[in-house]
Design a protein around this motif. Structure first.
Motif, PDB file in Angstrom:
ATOM      1  N   ASP A 159      28.509 117.693  52.186  1.00 27.66           N
ATOM      2  CA  ASP A 159      27.369 118.407  51.607  1.00 27.66           C
ATOM      3  C   ASP A 159      26.849 117.770  50.328  1.00 27.66           C
ATOM      4  O   ASP A 159      25.744 118.084  49.884  1.00 27.66           O
ATOM      5  N   GLY A 160      27.609 116.861  49.717  1.00 25.79           N
ATOM      6  CA  GLY A 160      27.097 116.183  48.533  1.00 25.79           C
ATOM      7  C   GLY A 160      25.854 115.361  48.813  1.00 25.79           C
ATOM      8  O   GLY A 160      25.083 115.066  47.895  1.00 25.79           O
ATOM      9  N   LEU A 161      25.634 114.988  50.079  1.00 25.00           N
ATOM     10  CA  LEU A 161      24.460 114.201  50.440  1.00 25.00           C
ATOM     11  C   LEU A 161      23.211 115.058  50.544  1.00 25.00           C
ATOM     12  O   LEU A 161      22.098 114.571  50.298  1.00 25.00           O
ATOM     13  N   VAL A 162      23.357 116.336  50.884  1.00 28.68           N
ATOM     14  CA  VAL A 162      22.182 117.153  51.203  1.00 28.68           C
ATOM     15  C   VAL A 162      22.024 118.360  50.290  1.00 28.68           C
ATOM     16  O   VAL A 162      21.025 119.066  50.384  1.00 28.68           O
ATOM     17  N   GLU A 163      22.967 118.604  49.392  1.00 28.39           N
ATOM     18  CA  GLU A 163      22.895 119.787  48.540  1.00 28.39           C
ATOM     19  C   GLU A 163      23.086 119.383  47.087  1.00 28.39           C
ATOM     20  O   GLU A 163      23.944 118.561  46.759  1.00 28.39           O
ATOM     21  N   SER A 164      22.276 119.962  46.199  1.00 23.77           N
ATOM     22  CA  SER A 164      22.389 119.702  44.772  1.00 23.77           C
ATOM     23  C   SER A 164      21.779 120.881  44.020  1.00 23.77           C
ATOM     24  O   SER A 164      21.354 121.876  44.623  1.00 23.77           O
ATOM     25  N   LEU A 204      19.011 120.807  42.701  1.00 26.39           N
ATOM     26  CA  LEU A 204      17.558 120.769  42.900  1.00 26.39           C
ATOM     27  C   LEU A 204      17.127 121.178  44.300  1.00 26.39           C
ATOM     28  O   LEU A 204      15.921 121.321  44.539  1.00 26.39           O
ATOM     29  N   ARG A 205      18.056 121.328  45.234  1.00 25.62           N
ATOM     30  CA  ARG A 205      17.673 121.680  46.594  1.00 25.62           C
ATOM     31  C   ARG A 205      18.842 122.354  47.288  1.00 25.62           C
ATOM     32  O   ARG A 205      20.002 122.051  47.023  1.00 25.62           O
ATOM     33  N   ASP A 206      18.510 123.251  48.219  1.00 28.09           N
ATOM     34  CA  ASP A 206      19.548 123.907  49.000  1.00 28.09           C
ATOM     35  C   ASP A 206      19.938 123.033  50.173  1.00 28.09           C
ATOM     36  O   ASP A 206      19.295 122.025  50.475  1.00 28.09           O
ATOM     37  N   VAL A 207      21.026 123.404  50.839  1.00 29.52           N
ATOM     38  CA  VAL A 207      21.613 122.539  51.848  1.00 29.52           C
ATOM     39  C   VAL A 207      20.682 122.334  53.040  1.00 29.52           C
ATOM     40  O   VAL A 207      20.566 121.222  53.566  1.00 29.52           O
ATOM     41  N   TRP A 208      19.969 123.376  53.478  1.00 31.05           N
ATOM     42  CA  TRP A 208      19.120 123.217  54.666  1.00 31.05           C
ATOM     43  C   TRP A 208      17.875 122.398  54.357  1.00 31.05           C
ATOM     44  O   TRP A 208      17.376 121.658  55.221  1.00 31.05           O
ATOM     45  N   THR A 209      17.371 122.487  53.147  1.00 31.62           N
ATOM     46  CA  THR A 209      16.279 121.597  52.751  1.00 31.62           C
ATOM     47  C   THR A 209      16.744 120.147  52.747  1.00 31.62           C
ATOM     48  O   THR A 209      16.042 119.244  53.206  1.00 31.62           O
ATOM     49  N   GLY A 210      17.955 119.929  52.242  1.00 28.16           N
ATOM     50  CA  GLY A 210      18.502 118.584  52.234  1.00 28.16           C
ATOM     51  C   GLY A 210      18.745 118.044  53.626  1.00 28.16           C
ATOM     52  O   GLY A 210      18.516 116.849  53.891  1.00 28.16           O
ATOM     53  N   ILE A 211      19.212 118.893  54.550  1.00 25.66           N
ATOM     54  CA  ILE A 211      19.432 118.453  55.933  1.00 25.66           C
ATOM     55  C   ILE A 211      18.116 118.041  56.578  1.00 25.66           C
ATOM     56  O   ILE A 211      18.033 117.034  57.296  1.00 25.66           O
ATOM     57  N   GLU A 212      17.060 118.809  56.340  1.00 29.90           N
ATOM     58  CA  GLU A 212      15.756 118.465  56.902  1.00 29.90           C
ATOM     59  C   GLU A 212      15.237 117.157  56.303  1.00 29.90           C
ATOM     60  O   GLU A 212      14.661 116.319  57.022  1.00 29.90           O
ATOM     61  N   GLN A 213      15.450 116.945  55.015  1.00 26.60           N
ATOM     62  CA  GLN A 213      15.039 115.680  54.405  1.00 26.60           C
ATOM     63  C   GLN A 213      15.833 114.508  54.982  1.00 26.60           C
ATOM     64  O   GLN A 213      15.291 113.421  55.189  1.00 26.60           O
TER      65      GLN A 213
END
Length: 552
Positions: free
Chosen positions: A338-343, A345-354
């Protein structure tokens, strides 16, 4: 320093002791820092003869402190002393060399550098002749300078050692290299959360399984500390052991959950465990609270796989569910933490979509018929991280599915009867002829026959034989007896069998056996071309004719 002294020679122990280390051997001081002394300078270190120009190069670069010597006594005294003191006059030649002396009067101070537990060096402060000489109060200033400098050096070395230990711990916890598995190519990345947090609980692994399959694992223990790394290491070793038993993915996660509860560290972990079968072109995935993987298809479409989320490892009392999905040739599976997609500045599902959009955009650069290079794809994925996105460590595992074509697989079942070895010889020879591998047929047929003979002797159920043609030829013989074969000593005059595995070990490129939940598989690999190799020899250089296979 310019206000206190004009020149400084700083000696430190070589090597510097760290923490509670107890160095062995003699104490050696090395000259670490000194200002350049111009030839026109008439002060500081001066040669014994006034006509000679001052030569900084003549100062000793290394100094061995003799036990019981004058320098040793000054260093043990801890307090700075003037250079004209009797103890310092005797110690300075040992420190800077016999060829140089210091100015007369109180124009030089010799100060030991003491860290928290021991003396780590010495400093020599010098003043020019045109400046006032040092006074008694300057000894206190020199002591403060030496103490603060020594403590700073000591802390820096201790921090450097801790960072080194953390790096080594993390490096040993993660696989040094990824295995070369049949039908799949692998690439990985790991990034710590920050330079100040070099260890963490993220890990990845790729574990070869029987039947040319491979297990792909990625997990994340909460936190990024030494404790998280230690728990991660135990869970990773447990996963490798469970993978060796060829358990289904959901059973692996179940046992990992039990192991995490036994650790009692009040830590939870997420994990995703997948098994790829290159022959069936299928992948089985079980999830324990981990972000879902993304499958990048050959045409450039990136798909977030729908896998049951499951509960994290360590919660206890929950069941895990596995799903089986298609793994088409040319597709790429991306497992990540989850360190790749969550921070922040963004939630995990936003990061997954990016991340999904990033993979699709990268695939478009190479065209629909050519998947992006695996290593470059991993680098592109990490480039999506912004300056404020590094809140956690990151583990990334990418698998490119090549698969094994059905035309490169031959599979049979034989009843455990006396005629089975003969049938196996004919079937294997026929398959090798179809593949144009007649040059290696003799040795391959012989080895396959020996493995089938071994299985017939002990099993009561049908025997499975499989040939796989990739960059090598692999033969697998499976039965329902869990006992693994082994090489054993056989008397030279013994005529009743006993030499089957010895022949396999001599003729095969590699061979081995793996225990399954339903029995075992014994396999060997042979090059696709006939290679004349030297016979494997024993300790005395003679082929070990007394070594044989159990039950062969």
């Amino acid at each position: 320093m310019p206000a206190f002294a004009d020149r400084l020679l700083l000696y430190l122990r070589d090597p510097l002791p760290v923490g509670d280390e107890r160095p062995t051997g003699p104490v050696v001081l090395r000259l670490w820092r000194s200002d350049r002394i111009p030839e026109t300078w008439a002060g500081g270190l001066v040669p014994p003869t006034p006509q000679a120009a001052p030569d900084f190069g003549a100062a000793a670069k290394l100094c061995t402190v003799r036990p019981g010597g004058a320098l040793n006594e000054v260093l043990r005294g801890v307090r700075p002393v003037f250079a004209d003191a009797p103890a310092a006059r005797a110690a300075l030649p040992e420190l800077i060399g016999e060829d140089l002396t210091v100015p007369g009067g109180q124009r030089a101070i010799l100060a030991p550098l003491r860290g928290r537990r021991r003396v780590i060096g010495a400093a020599l402060f010098l003043r020019r002749p045109d400046r006032p000489a040092f006074e008694t109060d300057d000894l206190l200033v020199a002591a403060q300078l030496a103490t603060h400098s020594a403590l700073g050096i000591d802390k820096a070395e201790l921090y450097g050692r801790e960072a080194y230990i953390a790096d080594e711990l993390q490096r040993t916890m993660l696989p040094e290299t990824l295995p070369r598995a049949t039908g799949v190519r692998l690439a990985s990345r790991y990034l710590p959360a920050a330079e100040t947090a070099r260890v963490g609980g993220d890990w990845y692994d790729a574990i070869p399984l029987p039947g040319s399959r491979v297990a792909l694992v990625v997990g994340d223990v909460m936190g990024h500390s030494m404790t998280s790394a230690a728990i991660m290491g135990q869970l990773r070793m447990t996963a490798q052991t469970l993978a060796g038993l060829d358990l289904p993915p959901q059973e692996v996660l179940h046992h990992l959950d039990e192991q995490a509860q036994r650790l009692g560290a009040d830590r939870v972990a997420t994990c995703l465990y997948a098994v790829y079968d290159p022959v069936a072109h299928r992948i089985t995935i079980a999830n324990a609270g981990h972000p879902p993987p993304i499958l990048l298809h050959l045409g450039g479409r990136a798909e977030v796989l729908r896998v049951p989320p499951g509960a994290p490892i360590g919660v206890g009392g929950v069941d895990f569910e596995a799903v089986e999905l298609d793994a088409p040739a040319g597709a790429t599976l991306l497992l990540y933490t989850d360190g790749l997609v969550e921070s922040r500045l963004r939630d995990v599902w936003t990061g997954i979509e990016q991340l999904r959009e990033k993979l699709a955009a990268t695939a478009q650069l190479t065209g629909a018929d050519h998947p992006p290079p695996l290593e470059a794809l991993c680098d592109e994925v990490l480039d999506m991280l912004g300056p404020g996105d590094r809140d956690d460590d990151i583990a990334l595992l990418a698998a490119r599915f090549d698969g094994i074509a059905p035309s490169d697989v031959a599979f049979w079942h034989l009843d455990p009867e006396d005629a089975a070895p003969g049938k196996a010889r004919r079937l294997v020879a026929r398959a090798l002829t179809r593949w144009g591998l007649e040059a290696i047929a003799d040795s391959v047929v012989l080895m396959a026959s020996e493995l089938v003979t071994n299985a017939v002797r002990y099993t009561s159920r049908p025997i499975a034989i499989r040939l796989l043609r990739t960059d090598v030829l692999r033969c697998e013989v499976g039965d329902d007896v869990p006992q693994l074969p082994r090489l054993r000593q056989v008397h030279e005059l013994e005529e009743k069998g006993g030499r089957g595995l010895f022949l396999v070990s001599q003729l095969a490129r590699r061979w081995g056996s793996t225990r399954l939940s339903t029995g075992k598989v014994v396999w060997f690999e042979h090059s696709l071309t006939h290679e004349l190799e030297k016979p494997k020899s024993g300790a005395d250089g003679v082929p070990p004719s007394g070594v044989a296979g159990q039950g062969s």
